[in-house]
Design a protein around this motif. Sequence first.
Motif, PDB file in Angstrom:
ATOM      1  N   HIS A  26       0.779  -1.364   0.015  1.00  0.00           N
ATOM      2  CA  HIS A  26       0.017   0.048   0.087  1.00  0.00           C
ATOM      3  C   HIS A  26       0.647   1.145   0.181  1.00  0.00           C
ATOM      4  N   ALA A  27       2.098   1.269   0.927  1.00  0.00           N
ATOM      5  CA  ALA A  27       2.935   2.263   1.060  1.00  0.00           C
ATOM      6  C   ALA A  27       4.090   2.687  -0.210  1.00  0.00           C
ATOM      7  N   GLU A  28       4.025   1.410  -1.068  1.00  0.00           N
ATOM      8  CA  GLU A  28       4.573   1.359  -1.982  1.00  0.00           C
ATOM      9  C   GLU A  28       4.262   1.625  -3.512  1.00  0.00           C
ATOM     10  N   TRP A  29       2.763   1.280  -3.736  1.00  0.00           N
ATOM     11  CA  TRP A  29       2.451   1.227  -4.802  1.00  0.00           C
ATOM     12  C   TRP A  29       0.865   1.916  -4.906  1.00  0.00           C
ATOM     13  N   LEU A  30       0.516   3.115  -3.950  1.00  0.00           N
ATOM     14  CA  LEU A  30      -0.548   3.786  -3.606  1.00  0.00           C
ATOM     15  C   LEU A  30      -0.204   5.415  -1.898  1.00  0.00           C
ATOM     16  N   ASP A  31       1.003   5.182  -2.054  1.00  0.00           N
ATOM     17  CA  ASP A  31       1.653   6.223  -0.840  1.00  0.00           C
ATOM     18  C   ASP A  31       0.708   5.904  -0.446  1.00  0.00           C
ATOM     19  N   ASP A  32       0.405   5.451   0.765  1.00  0.00           N
ATOM     20  CA  ASP A  32      -0.741   5.377   1.710  1.00  0.00           C
ATOM     21  C   ASP A  32       0.292   3.941   3.154  1.00  0.00           C
ATOM     22  N   ALA A  33       0.829   4.282   3.775  1.00  0.00           N
ATOM     23  CA  ALA A  33       1.081   3.033   4.510  1.00  0.00           C
ATOM     24  C   ALA A  33       0.384   2.736   5.335  1.00  0.00           C
TER      25      ALA A  33
END
Length: 124
Positions: A26-33
């Motif tokens: 989620h963090a890597e692909w959607l900038d939301d950790a």
Amino acid sequence: ALRHGRRPGLEVGVVVVDDATLAGMHAEWLDDASPTDVITFDLGDDLEGPAGEVYVSVDRARAVAAERGIDPARELVLYVVHGVLHLCDFDDHADGDRRRMRAAEREVLASLGHPPVPEAEPDA
């Protein structure tokens, strides 16, 4: 879900992961950790292999199912259905789209023999 979304022949990979793995994606692909329950990747129709991948969190399914008093497998099925519907161009960001997505989820789950339960909305 593919039949409902008018893409019955689409090849989809489903990957069951833990919360930490999905939060990292989620963090890597959607900038939301933040933790999430499902992430879908449309890989296009030009590649060999699946045209889409659906990643679902078994940890999230267990936690949400416990809160709702249902079988974790039922919750996990909801996440898979939700992700597959995204591959069929269903969206859930705007209110009207979200209502359409929820109705499609209910129809698909009913067709799979899952009775309706109060739904916790998938995050993705």
